[in-house]
Design an enzyme around this catalytic site. Structure first.
Site, PDB file in Angstrom:
ATOM      1  N   TYR A  31      35.078   8.516  25.487  1.00  0.00           N
ATOM      2  CA  TYR A  31      36.369   7.936  25.225  1.00  0.00           C
ATOM      3  C   TYR A  31      35.849   6.197  26.513  1.00  0.00           C
ATOM      4  O   TYR A  31      36.873   5.570  26.382  1.00  0.00           O
ATOM      5  CB  TYR A  31      37.134   8.300  26.554  1.00  0.00           C
ATOM      6  CG  TYR A  31      36.054   8.668  27.593  1.00  0.00           C
ATOM      7  CD1 TYR A  31      36.062   7.682  28.879  1.00  0.00           C
ATOM      8  CD2 TYR A  31      35.563   9.822  28.807  1.00  0.00           C
ATOM      9  CE1 TYR A  31      35.128   7.840  30.226  1.00  0.00           C
ATOM     10  CE2 TYR A  31      34.840   9.989  29.722  1.00  0.00           C
ATOM     11  CZ  TYR A  31      35.138   8.902  30.022  1.00  0.00           C
ATOM     12  OH  TYR A  31      34.258   9.244  31.641  1.00  0.00           O
ATOM     13  N   ARG A  85      32.230   2.384  37.300  1.00  0.00           N
ATOM     14  CA  ARG A  85      31.469   3.968  37.455  1.00  0.00           C
ATOM     15  C   ARG A  85      30.319   3.507  35.799  1.00  0.00           C
ATOM     16  O   ARG A  85      31.152   3.928  35.222  1.00  0.00           O
ATOM     17  CB  ARG A  85      31.864   5.039  36.946  1.00  0.00           C
ATOM     18  CG  ARG A  85      31.017   6.278  36.867  1.00  0.00           C
ATOM     19  CD  ARG A  85      32.278   7.299  37.356  1.00  0.00           C
ATOM     20  NE  ARG A  85      33.284   7.632  36.536  1.00  0.00           N
ATOM     21  CZ  ARG A  85      33.595   8.020  34.991  1.00  0.00           C
ATOM     22  NH1 ARG A  85      32.069   7.891  34.329  1.00  0.00           N
ATOM     23  NH2 ARG A  85      35.016   7.619  34.307  1.00  0.00           N
ATOM     24  N   HIS A 128      31.280  10.641  34.490  1.00  0.00           N
ATOM     25  CA  HIS A 128      32.253  11.158  35.909  1.00  0.00           C
ATOM     26  C   HIS A 128      31.283  12.203  36.496  1.00  0.00           C
ATOM     27  O   HIS A 128      31.570  11.807  37.817  1.00  0.00           O
ATOM     28  CB  HIS A 128      32.800  11.428  35.080  1.00  0.00           C
ATOM     29  CG  HIS A 128      34.595  12.563  36.363  1.00  0.00           C
ATOM     30  ND1 HIS A 128      34.645  11.630  37.262  1.00  0.00           N
ATOM     31  CD2 HIS A 128      34.095  13.680  36.464  1.00  0.00           C
ATOM     32  CE1 HIS A 128      35.460  12.514  37.909  1.00  0.00           C
ATOM     33  NE2 HIS A 128      34.903  13.857  37.656  1.00  0.00           N
TER      34      HIS A 128
HETATM   35  C1  LIG Z   1      44.304  17.238  42.890  1.00  0.00           C
HETATM   36  C2  LIG Z   1      43.465  17.461  41.899  1.00  0.00           C
HETATM   37  N1  LIG Z   1      43.955  17.292  40.349  1.00  0.00           N
HETATM   38  C3  LIG Z   1      43.228  16.919  39.588  1.00  0.00           C
HETATM   39  C4  LIG Z   1      41.648  17.407  39.655  1.00  0.00           C
HETATM   40  C5  LIG Z   1      40.326  17.413  39.152  1.00  0.00           C
HETATM   41  N2  LIG Z   1      39.579  15.878  39.181  1.00  0.00           N
HETATM   42  C6  LIG Z   1      38.928  15.879  39.320  1.00  0.00           C
HETATM   43  S1  LIG Z   1      38.213  14.316  39.082  1.00  0.00           S
HETATM   44  C7  LIG Z   1      39.211  13.709  38.713  1.00  0.00           C
HETATM   45  C8  LIG Z   1      38.633  11.758  38.013  1.00  0.00           C
HETATM   46  C9  LIG Z   1      39.628  11.077  39.630  1.00  0.00           C
HETATM   47  O1  LIG Z   1      39.436  10.567  39.047  1.00  0.00           O
HETATM   48  P1  LIG Z   1      39.911   8.987  40.148  1.00  0.00           P
HETATM   49  O2  LIG Z   1      40.329   9.596  41.712  1.00  0.00           O
HETATM   50  O3  LIG Z   1      39.786   7.668  39.705  1.00  0.00           O
HETATM   51  O4  LIG Z   1      38.241   9.076  41.083  1.00  0.00           O
HETATM   52  P2  LIG Z   1      36.637   8.780  40.558  1.00  0.00           P
HETATM   53  O5  LIG Z   1      35.836   9.744  40.008  1.00  0.00           O
HETATM   54  O6  LIG Z   1      36.821   7.241  39.590  1.00  0.00           O
HETATM   55  O7  LIG Z   1      35.808   8.496  41.386  1.00  0.00           O
HETATM   56  C10 LIG Z   1      40.263  14.535  38.428  1.00  0.00           C
HETATM   57  C11 LIG Z   1      41.515  14.596  37.394  1.00  0.00           C
HETATM   58  C12 LIG Z   1      41.299  17.431  41.793  1.00  0.00           C
HETATM   59  N3  LIG Z   1      40.080  17.354  42.217  1.00  0.00           N
HETATM   60  N4  LIG Z   1      42.505  17.347  42.097  1.00  0.00           N
END
Ligand SMILES: Cc1ncc(C[n+]2csc(CCOP(=O)(O)OP(=O)(O)O)c2C)c(N)n1
Length: 348
Positions: free
Chosen positions: A257, A244, A248
């Site tokens: 980070y 990415r 975020h």
């Molecule tokens: C069940 C749940 N737990 C926590 C969150 C909070 N949250 C939103 S995005 C994120 C990180 C997700 O990372 P990843 O799966 O690697 O996807 P990316 O955002 O990098 O595409 C988190 C922990 C959420 N949306 N849903």
């Protein structure tokens, strides 16, 4: 790791590349997806969108679904996958309706065969498996492509979806976009398995690690996984090694980070530059082609700007309107509290 084009766009020794016309269409889609990401990020900065989780750098993963899926197949995207939704043919303004802050996803999922973008991590993977299995029970040959991030693979729902899909040979392809971070959590705090694709062994399905910035490799790997699922061979877990490039979301400060050097390293692996080099080098992408593609991308960006130019005033009480058919006591109390506060504010 499966890689057909190296970082300079040169084919790997013995690589069997997709036909040049497919690569050309893939490049056109990459340019559109990049422009979509840039324009949506700008709209978020201007406050025209409530939030935008950009997939800049991950565009090859985003657009390949549009090329490997048939019209009757389903795509299950996350909040990160707006460019994939648009690539599947959903109107770009409709695609971003959810990010604009509306209560609905903006498009008709049944019409486009694109599920609403899921914000809860991995819950939609179970829905994807259910849709695939239901289609199979009806005797249809529908395939479901389910997208998620590296962080989502730590969720229980990911495990349940993979296990159920493998046991029942559901026609699902799981595409994990390993973009190295779950917000600020790096991969080494997420998983110590040799790879995320390696987890497939535990479920009894094939797992493939592919260069996620190489459209040619993605198309080959996902194309084969979709054919396998359609022919009754069951699910495949594909891990795409990608990055990415943007924060975020527009509300994140990645400087806290990760280093600028790390980002530079991944900029050099840009999926657009790689495919462009290949197409230009082989004479398949003329100046006129580039102009046409960029003009199409600009028209799409103009449409996005026009689509979100007006700020439609929102009714704060809408927050409570679509939660339950019969609102709970707590919601009724909270709505009354909000109403009283807003009235007091107006009076003062
Ligand atoms: C069940 C749940 N737990 C926590 C969150 C909070 N949250 C939103 S995005 C994120 C990180 C997700 O990372 P990843 O799966 O690697 O996807 P990316 O955002 O990098 O595409 C988190 C922990 C959420 N949306 N849903």
């Amino acid at each position: 790791m499966v890689r057909l084009l190296d970082e300079s766009g040169a084919p790997a020794p013995g690589a069997e590349l997709p036909p040049p016309d497919d690569l050309l269409d893939g490049y056109r889609r990459l340019v559109l997806a990049r422009r979509f990401n840039e324009q949506a990020s700008a709209l978020a900065r201007q406050g025209r969108l409530a939030v935008y989780p950009s997939s800049r750098g991950q565009e090859a993963c985003q657009v390949v679904g549009a090329r490997v899926l048939a019209a009757r197949d389903w795509l299950f995207p996350t909040y990160r996958d707006s460019a994939a939704v648009a690539a599947r043919g959903v109107d770009p303004v409709e695609t971003l309706t959810l990010m604009h802050g509306d209560r609905h996803c903006g498009y008709d999922p049944g019409l486009h065969r694109v599920a609403p973008q899921a914000t809860p991590l991995a819950t939609h993977l179970l829905h994807a498996v259910g849709v695939g299995q239901a289609a199979r029970m009806r005797g249809e040959d529908t395939v479901v492509l389910a997208l998620c991030g590296d962080g989502a693979t730590s969720e229980g729902d990911f495990h349940e979806a993979c296990n159920f899909a493998a046991v029942f040979a559901a026609p699902v392809v799981f595409l994990v976009q390993n973009n190295k971070y779950a917000i600020s959590v790096p991969m080494d705090r997420q998983c110590v398995a040799p790879s995320l694709a390696a987890k497939a062994v535990g479920y009894g399905m094939p797992g493939v690690l592919v260069d996620g910035n190489d459209l040619a490799a993605l198309e080959t790997v996902l194309g084969a996984a979709v054919r396998r699922a359609r022919d009754g061979g069951g699910p495949t877990l594909v891990e795409a090694d990608t990055y990415r490039l943007d924060p975020h979301t527009n509300a994140d400060d990645p400087g806290r980070y990760r280093s600028a050097e790390e980002v530079e390293t991944w900029l050099a692996r840009d999926p657009l530059a790689r495919l462009r080099n290949r197409l230009r080098g082989t004479g398949r992408l003329a100046d006129a082609d580039e102009e046409r593609v960029h003009a199409e991308a600009e028209r799409m960006a103009t449409r996005l700007r026009a689509g979100f130019a007006e700020t439609v005033p929102a009714d704060p009480e809408d927050l409570f309107a679509h939660v339950y058919a019969v609102p709970t006591t707590q919601l009724i109390e909270q709505r009354a509290l909000l109403r009283a506060e807003l009235t007091a504010e107006e009076a003062s």
